[in-house]
Design a protein around this motif. Structure first.
Motif, PDB file in Angstrom:
ATOM      1  N   LEU A   1       0.816  -1.210   0.000  1.00 59.87           N
ATOM      2  CA  LEU A   1       0.000   0.000   0.000  1.00 59.87           C
ATOM      3  C   LEU A   1       0.852   1.264   0.000  1.00 59.87           C
ATOM      4  O   LEU A   1       0.431   2.306  -0.524  1.00 59.87           O
ATOM      5  CB  LEU A   1      -0.918   0.007   1.227  1.00 59.87           C
ATOM      6  CG  LEU A   1      -2.010  -1.071   1.255  1.00 59.87           C
ATOM      7  CD1 LEU A   1      -2.674  -1.113   2.622  1.00 59.87           C
ATOM      8  CD2 LEU A   1      -3.042  -0.823   0.174  1.00 59.87           C
ATOM      9  N   SER A   2       2.038   1.174   0.565  1.00 55.69           N
ATOM     10  CA  SER A   2       2.914   2.345   0.665  1.00 55.69           C
ATOM     11  C   SER A   2       3.907   2.435  -0.487  1.00 55.69           C
ATOM     12  O   SER A   2       4.773   3.317  -0.487  1.00 55.69           O
ATOM     13  CB  SER A   2       3.688   2.315   1.984  1.00 55.69           C
ATOM     14  OG  SER A   2       4.600   1.234   2.002  1.00 55.69           O
ATOM     15  N   ASP A   3       3.790   1.503  -1.445  1.00 54.85           N
ATOM     16  CA  ASP A   3       4.745   1.462  -2.569  1.00 54.85           C
ATOM     17  C   ASP A   3       6.184   1.339  -2.079  1.00 54.85           C
ATOM     18  O   ASP A   3       7.106   1.944  -2.635  1.00 54.85           O
ATOM     19  CB  ASP A   3       4.607   2.708  -3.451  1.00 54.85           C
ATOM     20  CG  ASP A   3       3.263   2.755  -4.180  1.00 54.85           C
ATOM     21  OD1 ASP A   3       2.762   1.681  -4.570  1.00 54.85           O
ATOM     22  OD2 ASP A   3       2.720   3.857  -4.338  1.00 54.85           O
ATOM     23  N   GLY A   4       6.371   0.553  -1.047  1.00 52.20           N
ATOM     24  CA  GLY A   4       7.703   0.280  -0.527  1.00 52.20           C
ATOM     25  C   GLY A   4       8.223   1.277   0.485  1.00 52.20           C
ATOM     26  O   GLY A   4       9.287   1.076   1.079  1.00 52.20           O
ATOM     27  N   ARG A   5       7.491   2.348   0.702  1.00 51.84           N
ATOM     28  CA  ARG A   5       7.975   3.378   1.637  1.00 51.84           C
ATOM     29  C   ARG A   5       8.080   2.842   3.066  1.00 51.84           C
ATOM     30  O   ARG A   5       9.017   3.185   3.789  1.00 51.84           O
ATOM     31  CB  ARG A   5       7.032   4.577   1.595  1.00 51.84           C
ATOM     32  CG  ARG A   5       7.546   5.787   2.363  1.00 51.84           C
ATOM     33  CD  ARG A   5       6.578   6.957   2.252  1.00 51.84           C
ATOM     34  NE  ARG A   5       6.985   8.076   3.077  1.00 51.84           N
ATOM     35  CZ  ARG A   5       6.220   9.121   3.343  1.00 51.84           C
ATOM     36  NH1 ARG A   5       4.995   9.199   2.832  1.00 51.84           N
ATOM     37  NH2 ARG A   5       6.662  10.101   4.125  1.00 51.84           N
ATOM     38  N   SER A   6       7.131   2.013   3.460  1.00 53.05           N
ATOM     39  CA  SER A   6       7.180   1.461   4.812  1.00 53.05           C
ATOM     40  C   SER A   6       8.381   0.541   4.985  1.00 53.05           C
ATOM     41  O   SER A   6       8.974   0.476   6.072  1.00 53.05           O
ATOM     42  CB  SER A   6       5.887   0.708   5.133  1.00 53.05           C
ATOM     43  OG  SER A   6       5.772  -0.467   4.348  1.00 53.05           O
ATOM     44  N   LEU A   7       8.757  -0.197   3.939  1.00 51.78           N
ATOM     45  CA  LEU A   7       9.925  -1.078   4.022  1.00 51.78           C
ATOM     46  C   LEU A   7      11.195  -0.271   4.194  1.00 51.78           C
ATOM     47  O   LEU A   7      12.065  -0.612   5.007  1.00 51.78           O
ATOM     48  CB  LEU A   7      10.011  -1.954   2.774  1.00 51.78           C
ATOM     49  CG  LEU A   7      11.213  -2.903   2.704  1.00 51.78           C
ATOM     50  CD1 LEU A   7      11.222  -3.851   3.890  1.00 51.78           C
ATOM     51  CD2 LEU A   7      11.200  -3.684   1.386  1.00 51.78           C
ATOM     52  N   GLU A   8      11.319   0.810   3.442  1.00 51.66           N
ATOM     53  CA  GLU A   8      12.491   1.684   3.581  1.00 51.66           C
ATOM     54  C   GLU A   8      12.582   2.227   5.006  1.00 51.66           C
ATOM     55  O   GLU A   8      13.671   2.276   5.597  1.00 51.66           O
ATOM     56  CB  GLU A   8      12.397   2.836   2.589  1.00 51.66           C
ATOM     57  CG  GLU A   8      12.516   2.420   1.127  1.00 51.66           C
ATOM     58  CD  GLU A   8      12.314   3.588   0.186  1.00 51.66           C
ATOM     59  OE1 GLU A   8      12.165   4.736   0.675  1.00 51.66           O
ATOM     60  OE2 GLU A   8      12.299   3.364  -1.040  1.00 51.66           O
ATOM     61  N   ALA A   9      11.438   2.634   5.559  1.00 51.28           N
ATOM     62  CA  ALA A   9      11.419   3.147   6.926  1.00 51.28           C
ATOM     63  C   ALA A   9      11.774   2.044   7.921  1.00 51.28           C
ATOM     64  O   ALA A   9      12.525   2.281   8.884  1.00 51.28           O
ATOM     65  CB  ALA A   9      10.042   3.723   7.246  1.00 51.28           C
ATOM     66  N   ASN A  10      11.265   0.844   7.691  1.00 51.32           N
ATOM     67  CA  ASN A  10      11.534  -0.283   8.577  1.00 51.32           C
ATOM     68  C   ASN A  10      13.030  -0.575   8.625  1.00 51.32           C
ATOM     69  O   ASN A  10      13.611  -0.769   9.700  1.00 51.32           O
ATOM     70  CB  ASN A  10      10.767  -1.510   8.082  1.00 51.32           C
ATOM     71  CG  ASN A  10      10.665  -2.595   9.133  1.00 51.32           C
ATOM     72  OD1 ASN A  10      11.099  -2.430  10.262  1.00 51.32           O
ATOM     73  ND2 ASN A  10      10.090  -3.718   8.750  1.00 51.32           N
ATOM     74  N   ILE A  11      13.666  -0.587   7.473  1.00 50.99           N
ATOM     75  CA  ILE A  11      15.104  -0.850   7.409  1.00 50.99           C
ATOM     76  C   ILE A  11      15.871   0.239   8.147  1.00 50.99           C
ATOM     77  O   ILE A  11      16.799  -0.043   8.929  1.00 50.99           O
ATOM     78  CB  ILE A  11      15.561  -0.940   5.940  1.00 50.99           C
ATOM     79  CG1 ILE A  11      14.968  -2.200   5.294  1.00 50.99           C
ATOM     80  CG2 ILE A  11      17.086  -0.952   5.841  1.00 50.99           C
ATOM     81  CD1 ILE A  11      15.155  -2.265   3.797  1.00 50.99           C
ATOM     82  N   ALA A  12      15.485   1.490   7.948  1.00 55.33           N
ATOM     83  CA  ALA A  12      16.176   2.603   8.595  1.00 55.33           C
ATOM     84  C   ALA A  12      16.064   2.532  10.112  1.00 55.33           C
ATOM     85  O   ALA A  12      17.047   2.753  10.833  1.00 55.33           O
ATOM     86  CB  ALA A  12      15.607   3.925   8.086  1.00 55.33           C
ATOM     87  N   LEU A  13      14.885   2.210  10.620  1.00 53.46           N
ATOM     88  CA  LEU A  13      14.714   2.209  12.073  1.00 53.46           C
ATOM     89  C   LEU A  13      15.429   1.031  12.721  1.00 53.46           C
ATOM     90  O   LEU A  13      15.959   1.148  13.834  1.00 53.46           O
ATOM     91  CB  LEU A  13      13.228   2.266  12.448  1.00 53.46           C
ATOM     92  CG  LEU A  13      12.303   1.108  12.092  1.00 53.46           C
ATOM     93  CD1 LEU A  13      12.320   0.014  13.141  1.00 53.46           C
ATOM     94  CD2 LEU A  13      10.873   1.627  11.923  1.00 53.46           C
TER      95      LEU A  13
END
Length: 304
Positions: A276-288
């Motif tokens: 749903l986030s077009d991968g944005r949530s995954l990028e955030a998950n990796i960063a955190l």
């Protein structure tokens, strides 16, 4: 082999670090098996271990492999976990079952805390903890992570509770159980992808040494249990609370429509939100996760 008196098998690197008095940071394996798609899961796991080493601590990723509770994995073992399908997701209730039965599975926050404590590791880095699920007041769907924090003396560095949860009730549960919730350099309690959950942080500390002193003082006073350190995601990767809520509502509706329940809920929601986030949530998950590993290493070094 594991035995009834020694159920934990440290890797040679972890055993050497322990013998030398070097700080060690525990890492869970559920992030690898259930939290991210391949190859992002493997790349993140290796990057997180490298970040821990850069602080002067030794990483110890924990999993059960063929019935052996492994504390510290090789790169080859991490790669095998990252590619595996349908692995057990182990918590307090079934960790010993997997060991006794010779199974393979990844460890959640609760199971990783148990293994870390058994191995003499005081600090653990993860993404976000489990908690009271939305609707938990009627479903009683409450993660074992919360009870583990109340009973097991390990510092858990996270980005707060996962945003898909009922943050208010999760916070109340932790307060009832006497678990300190410390926000790192923030007056607001973060919630995974967002820096501000809408709830004030119960406690605030601004450096790793202060966090270490707090836990050492709790132990000196004979206060049992762990500590939750909530480390806000960096501003460059943070997502607004309103945007996150939109993703969550859509994902929850999809989960209900498909009849998904129990342990399958969180992996489904996280995967659906990536879509749903077009991968944005995954990028955030990796960063955190990376940020939490770095802070955990600093705390582990401060403790020693």
């Amino acid at each position: 082999m594991t035995t009834a008196t020694s159920p934990v098998a440290p890797s040679p690197a972890v055993a050497a670090a322990k013998a030398a008095g070097k700080p060690i940071v525990a890492l869970e394996s559920t992030i690898v098996t259930h939290g991210m798609p391949y190859p992002a899961n493997l790349e993140t796991a290796l990057a997180v271990e490298a970040l821990v080493r850069a602080t002067g601590a030794e990483p110890a990723t924990i999993a059960v492999i063929d019935g052996v509770l492994r504390v510290g994995l090789t790169e080859e073992e991490l790669a095998a976990l990252a590619r595996a399908d349908d692995l057990m997701k182990l918590s307090r209730a079934d960790l010993a079952y997997a060991v006794a039965g010779g199974h393979t599975g990844s460890t959640t926050v609760a199971a990783t805390m148990i293994a870390a404590k058994a191995a003499g590791i005081s600090v653990f880095a993860t993404g976000g903890i489990g908690g009271v699920h939305r609707g938990g007041e009627t479903s009683l769907d409450i993660s074992a992570d919360l009870e583990e924090l109340a009973r097991t003396g390990v510092i858990v560095v996270s980005a707060g509770a996962k945003a898909i949860l009922d943050i208010g009730r999760t916070l109340e549960y932790l307060e009832t159980k006497g678990v300190p919730v410390v926000a790192y350099r923030s007056d607001a309690l973060p919630a995974f992808w967002t820096r501000d959950s809408g709830y004030a942080a119960p406690l605030r500390l601004d450096d790793a040494a202060a966090i270490a002193r707090f836990q050492q003082t709790r132990e000196a006073l004979g206060i049992d249990g762990g500590m939750l350190v909530a480390n806000p995601i960096d501003e460059g990767h943070a997502v607004s609370r309103e945007t996150v809520e939109g993703w969550i509502e859509r994902a929850l509706a999809d989960a209900a429509a498909r009849g998904i329940a129990g342990k399958a809920v969180t992996p489904f929601l996280l995967g659906r939100i990536v879509e749903l986030s077009d991968g944005r949530s995954l990028e955030a998950n990796i960063a955190l996760v990376k940020s939490n590993a770095r802070l955990a290493g600093e705390i582990a070094v401060a403790l020693t």
